[in-house]
Write an enzyme that holds these catalytic residues in place. Structure first.
Site, PDB file in Angstrom:
ATOM      1  CG  PHE A 218      -1.895  -1.070   1.353  1.00 33.93           C
ATOM      2  CD1 PHE A 218      -2.222  -1.868   0.269  1.00 33.93           C
ATOM      3  CD2 PHE A 218      -2.525  -1.306   2.560  1.00 33.93           C
ATOM      4  CE1 PHE A 218      -3.155  -2.887   0.383  1.00 33.93           C
ATOM      5  CE2 PHE A 218      -3.464  -2.319   2.693  1.00 33.93           C
ATOM      6  CZ  PHE A 218      -3.777  -3.111   1.602  1.00 33.93           C
ATOM      7  CD  GLU A 219       4.198   3.008  -1.893  1.00 33.75           C
ATOM      8  OE1 GLU A 219       4.351   4.038  -1.191  1.00 33.75           O
ATOM      9  OE2 GLU A 219       5.115   2.198  -2.147  1.00 33.75           O
ATOM     10  CB  SER A 220      -1.093   6.485   2.411  1.00 29.94           C
ATOM     11  OG  SER A 220       0.022   6.705   3.258  1.00 29.94           O
TER      12      SER A 220
END
Length: 245
Positions: A218-220
């Site tokens: 995941f990449e926020s």
């Protein structure tokens, strides 16, 4: 909530919450800024491995892990393995690399760093996870995106569920290309089980080579306030784990 990550306060708070939730720690490596612990809670369900904090300038991942603990997320009977803070020196200094300037998430083949070497040795002693989720952030993005590695050869519907779960906080990062990768859909990079650079293996590639059938990274967007980044990563973890058999 403050946008400042308090590394010295994080360690004892995580230890307290993880112990209360039935997890046991294993010391992987001691750094000048604190220990690297792996936490385990055995269960009869599938093995799920979560990691965060491998890049020290990405604090939302460790804090999302802590939030999930506080909210009782780990009450299910999965066999849980979690590494919440793989780069203590980077987290203490708010920088991507470790104290020797190594990007730990490119060191799972050469093993130039003691952190990656000790972590991989621990992974090798564990059962192969059915699911691996790694929590990251990207300062160049304005939306949320994920990498999926799936040894079955076909994208999963789980990616849609994750992006839907994150949508109250962030839209999917638009394509057609993200971080040099062609998008399968907006916010969704369907990645092969091979590294982008042959000698620079990230953790997800190491897990795929060990036979982990499904992983999500995941990449926020780290340019956004900290609270929605934490909330989005925690929501993504819940969605990724919801449909495990």
């Amino acid at each position: 909530m403050s946008d400042v990550f308090d590394w010295p306060a994080f360690l004892p708070e995580f230890h307290r919450e993880a112990t209360a939730a039935g997890f046991s720690p294993t010391l992987l490596h001691e750094t000048e800024s604190g220990p690297i612990h792996a936490w385990e809670r055995p269960g009869h369900g599938p093995v799920v491995y979560l990691s965060a904090g491998i890049h020290g300038d990405e604090p939302a991942g460790p804090m999302a892990m802590l939030r999930l603990l506080k909210e009782g997320f780990f009450a299910t009977d999965h066999h849980w393995l979690i590494c919440p803070a793989l780069n203590p020196n980077g987290l203490a200094c708010h920088v991507r690399e470790n104290a020797d300037g190594h990007d730990l998430n490119r060191d799972y083949l050469a093993f130039k760093s003691e952190e990656a070497r000790c972590h991989a040795a621990w992974l090798d002693r564990q059962p192969t996870p059915a699911l691996f989720v790694s929590l990251h952030e990207d300062w160049e993005s304005s939306g949320f995106y994920l990498y999926e590695i799936n040894l079955s050869g076909s994208p999963t519907e789980t990616a849609h569920r994750i992006l839907d779960a994150v949508s109250p906080w962030f839209h999917p990062e638009p394509g057609p290309e993200i971080d040099g990768h062609t998008c399968h859909e907006p916010g969704w990079i369907y990645h092969s089980a091979e590294p982008d650079l042959p000698e620079s293996w990230p953790e997800a590639i190491y897990l795929a080579k060990k036979g982990c059938p499904l992983s999500f990274t995941f990449e926020s967007p780290s340019s956004s306030p900290l609270e929605p980044r934490i909330a989005s990563l925690a929501a993504g973890v819940r969605a990724a784990c919801e449909y495990l058999d």
